[in-house]
Design a protein around this motif. Structure first.
Motif, PDB file in Angstrom:
ATOM      1  N   ALA A 189       0.703  -1.181  -0.045  1.00 48.62           N
ATOM      2  CA  ALA A 189      -0.027  -0.089  -0.025  1.00 48.62           C
ATOM      3  C   ALA A 189       0.805   1.325   0.211  1.00 48.62           C
ATOM      4  O   ALA A 189       0.463   2.177  -0.808  1.00 48.62           O
ATOM      5  CB  ALA A 189      -0.869  -0.101   1.217  1.00 48.62           C
ATOM      6  N   ALA A 201       2.096   1.835  -3.367  1.00 51.20           N
ATOM      7  CA  ALA A 201       0.974   2.215  -4.296  1.00 51.20           C
ATOM      8  C   ALA A 201       0.819   3.867  -4.074  1.00 51.20           C
ATOM      9  O   ALA A 201       0.667   4.705  -4.965  1.00 51.20           O
ATOM     10  CB  ALA A 201      -0.283   1.666  -3.959  1.00 51.20           C
ATOM     11  N   ILE A 231      -1.050   6.400  -6.708  1.00 51.49           N
ATOM     12  CA  ILE A 231      -2.613   5.761  -6.463  1.00 51.49           C
ATOM     13  C   ILE A 231      -3.217   6.382  -5.341  1.00 51.49           C
ATOM     14  O   ILE A 231      -2.608   6.403  -4.144  1.00 51.49           O
ATOM     15  CB  ILE A 231      -2.363   4.110  -6.257  1.00 51.49           C
ATOM     16  CG1 ILE A 231      -1.725   3.356  -7.555  1.00 51.49           C
ATOM     17  CG2 ILE A 231      -3.615   3.594  -5.679  1.00 51.49           C
ATOM     18  CD1 ILE A 231      -1.480   2.148  -7.439  1.00 51.49           C
ATOM     19  N   ALA A 285      -5.672   2.358  -2.262  1.00 55.65           N
ATOM     20  CA  ALA A 285      -4.468   1.999  -1.885  1.00 55.65           C
ATOM     21  C   ALA A 285      -4.614   0.408  -1.410  1.00 55.65           C
ATOM     22  O   ALA A 285      -3.340  -0.381  -1.449  1.00 55.65           O
ATOM     23  CB  ALA A 285      -3.838   2.733  -0.570  1.00 55.65           C
ATOM     24  N   LEU A 323      -6.161  -2.594  -5.058  1.00 53.18           N
ATOM     25  CA  LEU A 323      -5.195  -2.562  -6.320  1.00 53.18           C
ATOM     26  C   LEU A 323      -5.828  -3.948  -7.228  1.00 53.18           C
ATOM     27  O   LEU A 323      -5.905  -4.910  -6.915  1.00 53.18           O
ATOM     28  CB  LEU A 323      -3.882  -2.796  -5.822  1.00 53.18           C
ATOM     29  CG  LEU A 323      -3.386  -1.759  -4.806  1.00 53.18           C
ATOM     30  CD1 LEU A 323      -1.928  -2.140  -4.351  1.00 53.18           C
ATOM     31  CD2 LEU A 323      -3.420  -0.117  -5.602  1.00 53.18           C
ATOM     32  N   ASP A 365      -2.225  -2.657 -11.286  1.00 51.44           N
ATOM     33  CA  ASP A 365      -1.480  -1.955 -10.159  1.00 51.44           C
ATOM     34  C   ASP A 365      -0.570  -2.648  -9.657  1.00 51.44           C
ATOM     35  O   ASP A 365       0.458  -1.983  -9.226  1.00 51.44           O
ATOM     36  CB  ASP A 365      -2.672  -1.497  -9.238  1.00 51.44           C
ATOM     37  CG  ASP A 365      -3.801  -0.658  -9.886  1.00 51.44           C
ATOM     38  OD1 ASP A 365      -3.478   0.315 -10.601  1.00 51.44           O
ATOM     39  OD2 ASP A 365      -4.976  -0.624  -9.248  1.00 51.44           O
ATOM     40  N   LEU A 366      -0.888  -3.908  -9.244  1.00 54.45           N
ATOM     41  CA  LEU A 366       0.187  -4.672  -8.539  1.00 54.45           C
ATOM     42  C   LEU A 366       1.429  -4.721  -9.369  1.00 54.45           C
ATOM     43  O   LEU A 366       2.570  -5.009  -8.730  1.00 54.45           O
ATOM     44  CB  LEU A 366      -0.439  -6.063  -8.043  1.00 54.45           C
ATOM     45  CG  LEU A 366      -1.365  -5.975  -6.941  1.00 54.45           C
ATOM     46  CD1 LEU A 366      -2.049  -7.224  -6.904  1.00 54.45           C
ATOM     47  CD2 LEU A 366      -0.821  -5.678  -5.439  1.00 54.45           C
ATOM     48  N   VAL A 400       3.277  -1.527  -8.761  1.00 61.27           N
ATOM     49  CA  VAL A 400       3.878  -1.563  -7.399  1.00 61.27           C
ATOM     50  C   VAL A 400       5.051  -2.573  -7.333  1.00 61.27           C
ATOM     51  O   VAL A 400       5.998  -2.031  -6.552  1.00 61.27           O
ATOM     52  CB  VAL A 400       2.603  -1.920  -6.499  1.00 61.27           C
ATOM     53  CG1 VAL A 400       3.272  -2.221  -5.164  1.00 61.27           C
ATOM     54  CG2 VAL A 400       1.890  -0.744  -6.259  1.00 61.27           C
ATOM     55  N   TRP A 440      -1.632 -10.493  -3.555  1.00 60.31           N
ATOM     56  CA  TRP A 440      -0.576  -9.413  -2.985  1.00 60.31           C
ATOM     57  C   TRP A 440       0.757 -10.171  -2.200  1.00 60.31           C
ATOM     58  O   TRP A 440       1.765  -9.806  -2.496  1.00 60.31           O
ATOM     59  CB  TRP A 440      -1.189  -8.667  -1.947  1.00 60.31           C
ATOM     60  CG  TRP A 440      -2.293  -7.628  -2.098  1.00 60.31           C
ATOM     61  CD1 TRP A 440      -3.354  -7.707  -3.021  1.00 60.31           C
ATOM     62  CD2 TRP A 440      -2.337  -6.261  -1.641  1.00 60.31           C
ATOM     63  NE1 TRP A 440      -3.907  -6.625  -3.144  1.00 60.31           N
ATOM     64  CE2 TRP A 440      -3.329  -5.621  -2.376  1.00 60.31           C
ATOM     65  CE3 TRP A 440      -1.639  -5.482  -0.501  1.00 60.31           C
ATOM     66  CZ2 TRP A 440      -3.625  -4.243  -2.062  1.00 60.31           C
ATOM     67  CZ3 TRP A 440      -1.791  -4.459  -0.506  1.00 60.31           C
ATOM     68  CH2 TRP A 440      -2.958  -3.606  -0.867  1.00 60.31           C
TER      69      TRP A 440
END
Length: 360
Positions: A183, A186, A191, A196, A199, A203-204, A207, A350
C-alpha cells in the motif's frame, strides 16, 4: 516529559473507589487451576509488566509468544502448527481471514463486562463478525504507524517517497508485511489513498516494479520492532515505516521524530481471539484475560510504558492532556480519519507479489 495526572496506583485506586471496581473484580481465582496460558501477540503489546496484575489476580501465568507477522500467525493457526497458543492477536482488518478459515471460536460477549467501556467506533464494527452474526474477535488496542526518522539527518519531514529515495541508500527500512508495504508503494507511485487497498493486477504489477527498485536502497525488511529499534540506536537506519516504539525508546538519546504522511496515516487495531481448538477447561481464564485487556490496569500500564491506547475509555478522563495527546485520545475524531489497512479479496495475489519482491 509527558506524564499522568495521577500515578498508576492512585489512578486504579480512584477507579476502584469511584466505580466499584477492583483489580480482582470478577476475576477472583476461579480459574487458578489453569496454571498457564500462552498469548501470541506483538512484543510491543505483551511486556511482562503489562500482564503482571492479571497474573497476581488470577494466579495464572501468561506466557508470551511473540509474533513476526500476521501472515505467519494466520498460517500457523490454519495449519495447526501453533497448537500451544491459547489466545491470539488478529488485526481488526484481517479478522475476516481467520473467521472465514474457521480458526477462531465464536465469543460469548456476556463474559467480557468491560466491553461496556469500549469506544463506539470499535463497538459498532462488523469486521469481527461472521456471516452467522457471531463475534469472533474483540478489538483491544489501536494507534497509528508513522515514519520514524533521524531529524538530524532528514532535515525535511519524510514522506513515503523518502523510503524510495536513492539519496538515503542503506539507511532505510520497511516492514516485512505485504499489506502495508504494498500500500505504501502504491501511494508512492501516485495511486490515491481510496484505492491503496483495492489494487488491480495492473496496479500490483506497477507496485512490484517500485518495490524491486526500492530493495537495494533498504538496510532491511524488519520483522520485530525490537530489531528496528536497535538499528536506529546503532545508526544503521535513519528512516523507516515503523511503529512508534523506536521513537519512544530513543527520543531522550538521539534526535528522532515521527512523521505522519499527508498521503495517509496508517491506523492499526489489534484484537483478542480464541483459537477454535482451545480446550474447554481454558475458556474461562481466556475470557477473563479478554476482560483484563479492556480494563483499567492494562490500559494504564500500556499507556504509561508503551504510549498506546486501548479501545476502552475506562481511564481516558484520568489522564493529563499531554498523555491523551501522546496516545491519540485527545481528539477522538482521529479514529475516523486513519487509513485502516484492509486485506483485500485478492490478498493472495499481494502475497505472491511480496514474495517475488523479496526473492528478486
Amino acid at each position: 516529559m509527558q506524564r499522568f495526572t495521577l500515578n498508576r496506583r492512585q489512578m486504579l485506586g480512584g477507579l476502584a473507589a469511584g466505580a466499584g471496581l477492583s483489580l480482582l473484580g470478577p476475576m477472583g481465582r476461579a480459574s487458578a487451576a489453569v496454571s498457564e496460558i500462552v498469548w501470541a501477540t506483538w512484543d510491543s503489546n505483551g511486556h511482562p509488566e503489562y500482564v503482571a496484575a492479571f497474573e497476581k489476580a488470577t494466579g495464572t501465568k501468561v506466557k508470551l509468544s511473540f509474533l513476526s507477522s500476521e501472515d505467519a500467525q494466520f498460517a500457523a493457526l490454519k495449519t495447526g502448527s501453533a497448537s500451544d497458543w491459547d489466545i491470539v492477536n488478529p488485526s481488526l482488518n484481517g479478522a475476516w481471514r481467520y473467521i472465514k478459515a474457521k480458526v477462531l471460536k465464536p465469543l460469548d460477549l456476556s463474559k467480557v463486562p468491560n466491553l461496556a467501556h469500549m469506544y463506539d467506533v470499535f463497538k459498532a464494527t462488523d469486521k469481527v463478525k461472521g456471516e452467522d452474526g457471531a463475534t469472533y474477535a474483540i478489538p483491544y488496542l489501536w494507534g497509528l504507524n508513522p515514519i520514524v526518522y533521524r531529524s538530524d539527518i532528514h532535515t525535511e519531514e519524510p514522506t513515503y517517497s523518502t523510503l524510495f529515495d536513492p539519496k538515503f541508500k542503506g539507511q532505510l527500512a520497511m516492514r516485512d508485511y505485504a499489506l502495508e508495504s504494498i500500500a505504501i508503494a502504491a501511494l508512492h507511485i501516485g495511486i490515491p489513498r481510496e484505492r491503496a487497498f483495492l489494487l488491480t493486477s495492473d496496479d500490483l504489477a506497477e507496485v512490484k516494479k517500485a518495490l524491486i527498485a526500492q530493495k537495494p536502497l533498504l538496510r532491511t525488511y524488519w520483522q520485530t520492532i525490537g530489531d528496528l529499534t536497535n538499528l536506529f540506536a546503532t545508526g544503521e537506519v535513519t528512516a523507516a515505516f515503523s511503529w512508534r516504539v523506536p521513537y519512544d525508546a530513543l527520543k531522550d538519546k538521539m534526535k528522532v521524530a515521527m512523521a505522519k504522511p499527508k498521503a495517509g496515516i496508517m491506523g492499526w487495531c489489534d484484537c483478542f481471539g480464541i483459537p477454535a481448538n482451545l480446550p474447554d477447561e481454558k475458556l474461562e481464564i481466556a475470557y477473563k484475560f479478554a476482560d483484563y485487556l479492556l480494563g483499567a490496569d492494562y490500559a494504564s500500564t500500556i499507556a504509561e510504558i508503551g504510549n498506546y491506547a486501548t479501545t476502552s475509555s475506562i481511564i481516558r478522563d484520568k489522564l493529563s492532556h499531554e498523555k491523551q495527546e501522546a496516545i491519540f485520545v485527545d481528539d477522538l475524531s482521529v479514529m475516523q480519519n486513519f487509513m485502516w489497512p484492509v486485506a483485500p479479496d485478492n490478498y493472495s495475489e499481494w502475497l505472491k507479489v511480496w514474495n517475488e519482491v523479496k526473492a528478486a
